[in-house]
Design an enzyme around this catalytic site. Structure first.
Site, PDB file in Angstrom:
ATOM      1  N   GLY A 179       0.816  -1.219   0.000  1.00  0.00           N
ATOM      2  CA  GLY A 179       0.000   0.000   0.000  1.00  0.00           C
ATOM      3  C   GLY A 179       0.847   1.266   0.000  1.00  0.00           C
ATOM      4  O   GLY A 179       1.874   1.353  -0.686  1.00  0.00           O
ATOM      5  N   ASP A 181       5.191  -7.892  13.814  1.00  0.00           N
ATOM      6  CA  ASP A 181       3.819  -7.575  14.245  1.00  0.00           C
ATOM      7  C   ASP A 181       3.965  -6.458  15.267  1.00  0.00           C
ATOM      8  O   ASP A 181       4.445  -6.688  16.380  1.00  0.00           O
ATOM      9  CB  ASP A 181       3.151  -8.805  14.862  1.00  0.00           C
ATOM     10  CG  ASP A 181       1.763  -8.488  15.412  1.00  0.00           C
ATOM     11  OD1 ASP A 181       1.349  -7.303  15.405  1.00  0.00           O
ATOM     12  OD2 ASP A 181       1.086  -9.434  15.851  1.00  0.00           O
ATOM     13  N   ASN A 214       3.458   3.858  10.133  1.00  0.00           N
ATOM     14  CA  ASN A 214       2.475   3.819   9.044  1.00  0.00           C
ATOM     15  C   ASN A 214       1.561   2.599   9.124  1.00  0.00           C
ATOM     16  O   ASN A 214       0.436   2.637   8.617  1.00  0.00           O
ATOM     17  CB  ASN A 214       3.251   3.834   7.708  1.00  0.00           C
ATOM     18  CG  ASN A 214       2.394   3.432   6.531  1.00  0.00           C
ATOM     19  OD1 ASN A 214       1.595   4.233   6.050  1.00  0.00           O
ATOM     20  ND2 ASN A 214       2.525   2.194   6.072  1.00  0.00           N
ATOM     21  N   TYR A 258     -11.661   2.176  13.720  1.00  0.00           N
ATOM     22  CA  TYR A 258     -10.519   2.734  12.985  1.00  0.00           C
ATOM     23  C   TYR A 258     -10.445   4.258  13.150  1.00  0.00           C
ATOM     24  O   TYR A 258      -9.385   4.809  13.456  1.00  0.00           O
ATOM     25  CB  TYR A 258     -10.654   2.344  11.502  1.00  0.00           C
ATOM     26  CG  TYR A 258      -9.645   3.009  10.604  1.00  0.00           C
ATOM     27  CD1 TYR A 258      -8.302   2.646  10.647  1.00  0.00           C
ATOM     28  CD2 TYR A 258     -10.016   4.022   9.719  1.00  0.00           C
ATOM     29  CE1 TYR A 258      -7.366   3.275   9.834  1.00  0.00           C
ATOM     30  CE2 TYR A 258      -9.094   4.652   8.905  1.00  0.00           C
ATOM     31  CZ  TYR A 258      -7.769   4.273   8.965  1.00  0.00           C
ATOM     32  OH  TYR A 258      -6.844   4.904   8.163  1.00  0.00           O
ATOM     33  N   LYS A 265      -7.486   6.504  15.056  1.00  0.00           N
ATOM     34  CA  LYS A 265      -6.699   7.563  14.405  1.00  0.00           C
ATOM     35  C   LYS A 265      -6.779   8.874  15.200  1.00  0.00           C
ATOM     36  O   LYS A 265      -5.841   9.674  15.182  1.00  0.00           O
ATOM     37  CB  LYS A 265      -7.160   7.750  12.953  1.00  0.00           C
ATOM     38  CG  LYS A 265      -6.798   6.560  12.055  1.00  0.00           C
ATOM     39  CD  LYS A 265      -5.277   6.377  11.948  1.00  0.00           C
ATOM     40  CE  LYS A 265      -4.866   5.253  11.030  1.00  0.00           C
ATOM     41  NZ  LYS A 265      -3.403   5.107  10.899  1.00  0.00           N
ATOM     42  N   PRO A 310      -3.687  11.797   6.061  1.00  0.00           N
ATOM     43  CA  PRO A 310      -4.044  11.708   4.640  1.00  0.00           C
ATOM     44  C   PRO A 310      -5.560  11.679   4.457  1.00  0.00           C
ATOM     45  O   PRO A 310      -6.281  11.144   5.295  1.00  0.00           O
ATOM     46  CB  PRO A 310      -3.454  10.357   4.196  1.00  0.00           C
ATOM     47  CG  PRO A 310      -2.638   9.847   5.345  1.00  0.00           C
ATOM     48  CD  PRO A 310      -3.166  10.514   6.577  1.00  0.00           C
ATOM     49  N   LEU A 325      -8.599  10.237   1.787  1.00  0.00           N
ATOM     50  CA  LEU A 325      -8.735   8.922   1.154  1.00  0.00           C
ATOM     51  C   LEU A 325      -7.773   8.815  -0.033  1.00  0.00           C
ATOM     52  O   LEU A 325      -7.790   9.659  -0.924  1.00  0.00           O
ATOM     53  CB  LEU A 325     -10.175   8.689   0.708  1.00  0.00           C
ATOM     54  CG  LEU A 325     -10.452   7.243   0.298  1.00  0.00           C
ATOM     55  CD1 LEU A 325     -11.797   6.781   0.822  1.00  0.00           C
ATOM     56  CD2 LEU A 325     -10.385   7.074  -1.195  1.00  0.00           C
ATOM     57  N   THR A 362      -4.338  -1.310  -1.819  1.00  0.00           N
ATOM     58  CA  THR A 362      -5.259  -2.010  -0.915  1.00  0.00           C
ATOM     59  C   THR A 362      -6.590  -1.263  -0.787  1.00  0.00           C
ATOM     60  O   THR A 362      -7.636  -1.885  -0.697  1.00  0.00           O
ATOM     61  CB  THR A 362      -4.603  -2.168   0.459  1.00  0.00           C
ATOM     62  OG1 THR A 362      -3.947  -0.945   0.784  1.00  0.00           O
ATOM     63  CG2 THR A 362      -3.617  -3.286   0.490  1.00  0.00           C
TER      64      THR A 362
END
Ligand code: NAD
Length: 261
Positions: A25, A71, A98, A166, A170, A196, A198, A203
């Site tokens: 990505g 991980d 990231n 999600y 963030k 960012p 969209l 991905t």
């Protein structure tokens, strides 16, 4: 090998940069561009095969990179990530946080989110962020210089629904950035954030409908075109280099002028 006194404030030559989620990505584009600009890139991704293939491709193009299967939610793995960077390159100049759980999450009502999915998102997106910083900062502190760049999202400012865990995580990335910046300032470590809009990563493209993607730039962007990973590289370069040395705790929105923060 080291070039700590850069000739240009935007010089990345010989800087050692860890990019979490750097194999796939947007992270893949970061890894490739940073290597092209002369950095030694440590690709730390749970997608180990993709990381290995990317490191190989960067090296075959005369760049410098290693892949470390990581991980970020696992403290042993994040310590190993930092150790691998030190073993390969002798120092750590910068960390790009990231990696996150995003494109694999279904978009659905908040009441339909399974508890285990909520917990895993927090584990990766927030605990992972904490662990990566905890593993890396002592080495930056010893050298009295370091650059940390965290990746949030304009969802925080827009209150975008349907991935509530999600979006919430963030928001945490932004708060984490501000508070950590104050804790590590005395060690000359900057902690900043990019939010960012969209972005058409491979991905995101694979996991979004055409109408969802079109809405992202038809409505309210000053620049009416899709956002692509390359649009984020300039802001990242600024936050990774000496050019941003007196700036910390800040969030740069890169979304073509939709959210004005
Ligand atoms: N694409 C967008 O529209 C967009 C918008 C705003 C913010 N962002 C953020 O930008 C970053 C990159 O986005 P993307 O589109 O490439 O997302 P993505 O979902 O494609 O990539 C996430 C990366 O993190 C890695 N990863 C996932 N879990 C991990 C773990 N436990 N440990 C280590 N690595 C792990 C994945 O393998 C992948 O490389 C993410 O932080 C994302 O939240 C993306």
């Amino acid at each position: 090998m080291t070039a700590d006194h850069a000739s240009s404030p935007f010089d990345l030559q010989d800087r050692v940069v860890i990019v979490t989620g750097g194999a796939v990505g947007i992270g893949k584009i970061y890894s490739e561009r940073l290597a092209e600009l002369g950095a030694h890139v440590v690709i730390a991704d749970i997608a180990a095969d993709a990381g290995d293939a990317l490191a190989k491709s960067i090296v075959s193009n005369r760049g410098s990179a290693i892949s470390v299967a990581t991980d970020i939610a696992d403290p042993i793995a994040t310590d190993a990530m930092a150790e691998a960077a030190l073993k390969a390159f002798g120092k750590i100049d910068a960390l790009v946080n990231n990696a996150s759980l995003m494109s694999t999450l279904p978009r659905r009502s908040w009441l339909e989110i399974p508890l285990e999915e909520w917990d895993r998102v927090m584990q990766v997106n927030l605990r992972g962020l904490f662990l990566c910083c905890r593993s890396v900062v002592p080495h930056m502190k010893a050298r009295k210089k370091g650059k940390i760049v965290n990746i949030a999202s304009t969802r925080v400012f827009e209150g975008t629904p349907n991935r509530l865990h999600y979006t919430t995580s963030k928001g945490g990335v932004l708060a984490f950035t501000r508070a950590l910046a104050r804790e590590v300032g005395e060690d000359n470590i900057t902690v900043n954030c990019i939010a960012p809009g969209l972005t058409l990563s491979e991905t995101q493209l694979a996991s979004s409908s055409q109408s969802y993607l079109a809405n992202s730039y038809d409505q309210g962007r000053a620049f009416v075109r899709p956002q692509v990973p390359a649009d984020l590289v300039g802001a990242l370069l600024f936050l990774l280099t000496d050019a941003s040395d007196f700036m910390t705790g800040q969030t740069l929105v890169v979304d073509g002028g939709r959210v004005m923060h």
